[in-house]
Write an enzyme that holds these catalytic residues in place. Structure first.
Site, short mmCIF file in Angstrom:
data_model
loop_
_atom_site.label_atom_id
_atom_site.label_comp_id
_atom_site.label_asym_id
_atom_site.label_seq_id
_atom_site.Cartn_x
_atom_site.Cartn_y
_atom_site.Cartn_z
N HIS A 104 43.61 34.19 41.66
CA HIS A 104 44.16 35.48 41.96
C HIS A 104 44.99 35.43 43.17
CE1 HIS A 104 41.79 37.29 38.65
NE2 HIS A 104 41.10 36.97 39.31
N GLU A 158 33.15 49.66 39.74
CA GLU A 158 31.60 49.02 40.06
C GLU A 158 31.17 50.20 40.99
OE1 GLU A 158 34.46 47.17 40.22
OE2 GLU A 158 33.92 45.07 39.57
N ARG A 160 37.44 37.63 46.06
CA ARG A 160 36.96 36.73 45.34
C ARG A 160 37.82 35.95 44.51
NH1 ARG A 160 32.72 40.45 44.81
NH2 ARG A 160 30.63 39.81 45.78
N ASP A 209 36.31 44.96 38.72
CA ASP A 209 36.95 43.66 39.52
C ASP A 209 37.88 42.74 38.79
OD1 ASP A 209 35.84 44.83 41.98
OD2 ASP A 209 34.51 43.28 42.13
N TYR A 237 41.57 41.42 46.83
CA TYR A 237 40.39 41.12 46.39
C TYR A 237 39.91 39.98 47.02
CZ TYR A 237 36.64 40.63 42.99
OH TYR A 237 35.56 40.55 42.42
#
Length: 854
Positions: A340, A7, A295, A80, A293
């Site tokens: 996750h 990204e 989120r 992502d 990560y």
């Protein structure tokens, strides 16, 4: 050559360094295409077929990706590891497929941290794109589009001042508005506490009266001063002996590592960060390789990370601070594919990362993750009961001792405000305060020395307004939205001016209250908490492969479309009348004297009712125009409400004229004198009005002095868009009303120079557009946002439409602009009805400004 797509440029640079020369890494700069902002982008009649369009500003980047893809043997989509990341990869693949630039071999890889081991491991385990996640993305995007493009036009036509309504944003707004209603309807209750200051072996402590005259007391039992004084006297006269000492061991376990929502909550509590700021900083830390990560709904950590955390604890403290077995946490997320690893440092040996806000947020993440693998805190809670000789009166003292701090040596979770219900919330807070106190060693039969007795008056408090932390927590508890969307949801509410934030608390604005009332009355099902939560679960089922995305959309659309059509058929007057009845208890609450709450306070004969105007709703008298009484919509009637009766602030010492505060249709204002010669000024929101402030505002504009270069005057004043400086037709924005009166010559010259050098907007009267909004969805004409002599307006080259005050020009959307132009164009022919020759459309469209001036 192998092409890798990620990204962001920062991510691309780091990954290319780790992969070496055989790989070319490019950034997509986020999403590369979206549904066009026009009708028909989603077609429910064709199985919810979607028409995607590449972003105009992504043309150069897409060309670069396509050129490299044509030379590549393998395309690796490494965006992502969540639903949005999967969607970006899918969009890139579809664009390359359309340009016939898609390599024969396409693979998807994901990694939870931007570290060399994580990236190399991911490259060894590629997979195909996850169609379930892509379908879930399409379902959510289509759903939000259909709600927005179906409901927003209803609002624009039937509810003056409304800007938009979103599927989740409307429910979040309802929470804020309902809390405002709770606060307004809260009835304060008086209560008293009686406490004794005691001492044992030189150690002071405090005990509270819990039994009086044989009756047990709760927090609200003593409701007046007379009773409190009598109870105080009983304690003063009594000799209290320790009747019992109860000691209980207690254990406090550490909280799990951060998820997206708990990180947003704790950063708001401890650092004062907004949800959007937290996510921006976390994104930077992730791209820097400092954290995993950000989120995620998951609370578990990788086994290797757990072992690293345990080792870091031993190195920092000792073996007693590590539990025998590693701690395992279970996620509450139902959708395993979107759950996750928790947010944690990539290296527990790194206790610092960056400076400023980056360093503060990393420190919070590091401590929380490390504490999650530490030993529990061991406490001892003690309760001491003391009774007088008769057994009729009793005191209680509670305290807590930390025997072993465990994880508390490193980290303690913050708390939100308690939601009070009557006095129960205060009881809970008081109990927590008492529990934290230390007590002397006491045994049954001891008689502590009495040093004094106090009776204190208290009042129950209404529930606190939501902070970002408590709002995010409540949304998560209700199952509304998803953690990764909370920051954008909250930002939309701010941008649309449905809420304002003061001292980190959300206040519902008039437009937000009116929109919520409209949705509750006409679309109650769609702002219902349970319905919204159930819909979220259905969307999660799509991403988990348990439901078809088209079936979920079809079930929603079957009910939603007919309902919007039904409301669209109603006249605005019918909508207003329905809202008048729906809001009756709020707008016209019963009066203390039993008189008619709708009776006009000015004329005494007319009845008050809700009315709709160009700039929003307001309350007016039925005897208009003979009686001009009005008040704002969000100003409930009842005691303390403003009316059109003026408030005398004082007398101007220079002129001897009265200075009055008055309520007008567009808000409160100040007036000096009477009649046509009277001076008037609006009242800014950031001041506490008194006579001194009123006289200062009435004298604006203030001349600061002559500019040292041009010799022309520099003035400071307050305009439609707030406080500003003016010099020779040029302007600079000020940040507060106080600056209007405090800014000196040096500061003014600097601000004007900075505004001229970096001005993002043309000077007033310039023919350059403020913004190009795009093509009209129905005519394809280019729509521009312009700055005219009488304020901002939009034009398609043929029709000009002034922006109402309720629409923020910076937040204006293409569809809103198109609706304004359509409404202006539709109204123009009617003005020429009956004339022999109608004026050209273009000429008609340019007249409103002059008419407004007249």
């Amino acid at each position: 050559m192998q092409l890798v797509i990620v990204e962001s440029p920062a991510k691309a640079k780091t990954i290319e360094k780790y992969l070496g020369s055989d790989y070319r890494v490019l950034a997509s700069y986020g999403h590369v295409r979206d549904l066009p902002a026009r009708d028909g982008s989603v077609d429910p009649d064709q199985g919810f077929a979607m028409e995607w369009e590449a972003y105009a500003d992504k043309g150069k980047q897409l060309k670069a990706i396509a050129d490299e893809a044509k030379k590549a043997d393998r395309l690796i989509l490494a965006t992502d590891p969540d639903r949005e990341g999967e969607a970006i990869s899918w969009h890139v693949q579809e664009v390359l497929k359309g340009r016939k630039a898609l390599p024969a071999k396409v693979e998807r890889v994901t990694f939870n941290a931007i570290t060399k081991p994580a990236i190399l491991t991911a490259m060894e385990h590629p997979r195909e794109l996850d169609t379930d996640l892509i379908d879930a993305y399409r379902a959510r995007r289509a759903l939000d589009y259909l709600v927005g493009f179906t409901l927003s036009p209803v609002l624009w036509r039937k509810l003056p001042g409304a800007k938009s309504a979103g599927r989740v944003q409307s429910v979040a707004l309802r929470l804020i508005v309902e809390r405002e209603r709770e606060i307004e309807s809260f009835v304060t209750q008086e209560y008293w506490s009686v406490t004794a200051d005691l001492e044992q072996d030189g150690t002071p402590f405090q005990a509270r009266l819990v039994k009086w005259k044989g009756n047990k007391l709760d927090r609200l039992s003593i409701g007046d001063g007379k009773t409190a004084e009598a109870a105080k006297q009983s304690v003063e006269e009594g000799r209290f002996t320790v009747a019992s000492v109860e000691t209980k061991p207690a254990t406090r376990n550490p909280p799990p590592p951060f998820t997206t929502s708990t990180l947003q909550q704790e950063a708001a509590r401890k650092l004062g960060f907004s949800a959007s700021h937290t996510m921006r900083i976390a994104q930077a830390l992730y791209e820097d390789g400092a954290i995993t990560y950000m989120r995620t709904d998951g609370v578990q950590m990788d086994p290797s990370a757990i072992q690293a955390a345990r080792k870091a604890v031993v190195d920092r403290y000792d073996g007693h601070y590590v539990p025998e077995k590693p701690r395992q946490y279970q996620t509450k997320a139902k959708n395993a594919q979107e759950a996750h690893e928790a947010i944690r440092p990539t290296d527990f040996g790194r206790d610092r990362a960056g400076s400023g806000d980056h360093g503060r947020l990393y420190d919070l993440i590091w401590k929380r993750a490390l504490a999650s693998q530490m030993a529990s805190a061991r406490l001892e809670r003690t309760t001491i009961e003391l009774e007088d000789a008769t057994g009729s009166h009793a005191l209680r003292a509670t305290g807590q001792v930390v025997l072993f701090p465990g994880y508390l040596a490193l980290y303690e979770e913050g708390r939100d405000d308690r939601v009070f219900s009557g006095g129960s919330g205060q009881q809970a807070d008081a109990a927590d305060d008492e529990d934290s106190k230390r007590l002397p060693k006491l045994s049954q039969g001891d008689v502590p020395a009495k040093k004094g007795v106090a009776a204190e008056q208290h009042f129950t408090q209404p529930p606190p307004r939501f902070s970002e932390a408590s709002l995010v927590k409540r949304l998560e508890e209700l199952g509304i939205g998803r953690p990764s969307t909370y920051a954008s949801i909250i930002q939309v509410l701010k941008d649309r001016a449905y809420v304002r934030v003061e001292k980190n608390r959300f206040f519902a604005e008039e437009s937000g209250r009116l929109l919520t009332a409209f949705l509750e009355r006409f679309f109650e099902k769609y702002v219902n908490y349970d319905f919204t939560a159930e819909l979220e679960e259905e969307l999660d089922d799509v991403s988990g492969g348990r439901a078809g995305w088209q079936a979920v959309l079809d079930a929603f659309w079957r009910d939603f479309k007919p309902r919007t059509a039904e409301v669209m058929e109603q006249k605005p007057s019918e909508i207003t009348a329905a809202l008048d009845l729906f809001l009756e208890s709020y707008l016209f609450p019963p009066r203390a004297d039993g008189s008619d709450p709708r009776l006009c306070p000015t004329c005494g004969t007319g009845r008050l009712a809700l009315r709709g105007g160009r700039f929003g709703a307001f309350v007016a008298c039925s005897n208009y125009p003979d009686c001009k009484y009005t008040r704002r919509f969000a100003q409930p009637g009842g005691e303390g409400a403003e009316s059109s009766e003026p408030e005398l602030l004082g007398t101007d010492p220079e002129t001897g004229l009265k200075v009055e505060r008055k309520a007008g249709r567009f808000g409160p204002y100040i007036q000096l004198g009477e009649g046509k010669e009277a001076a008037r000024a609006s009242i800014p929101k950031d001041i506490d009005l008194d006579l001194e402030w009123a006289l200062k505002l009435l004298k604006l504009p203030r001349t600061i002095g002559d500019h040292p270069e041009s010799g022309k005057p520099i003035t400071a004043s307050i305009g439609r868009y707030g406080p500003y400086l003016a010099h020779d037709g040029k302007y600079a924005r000020l940040h507060s009303t106080a600056e209007v009166f405090e800014t000196g010559m040096n500061a003014a010259v600097v601000k004007l120079a900075e505004a001229a050098a970096g001005a993002g907007r043309p000077q007033r009267g310039s023919r350059e557009p403020l913004k190009l909004l795009g093509k009209h969805p129905r005519t394809d004409a280019e729509i521009k946002l312009m700055d005219g002599r009488y304020g901002a307006y939009v034009t398609d080259g043929t029709t000009n439409a002034t922006l109402p005050k309720t629409i923020d020009k910076d937040a204006l959307t293409l569809e809103e602009a198109a609706q304004l132009i359509d409404a202006r164009a539709a109204a123009a022919p009617a003005k020429g009805k009956g004339k022999k020759k109608a004026a050209p459309k273009k000429a008609t469209a340019k007249k409103p400004a002059a008419k407004k001036k007249a």
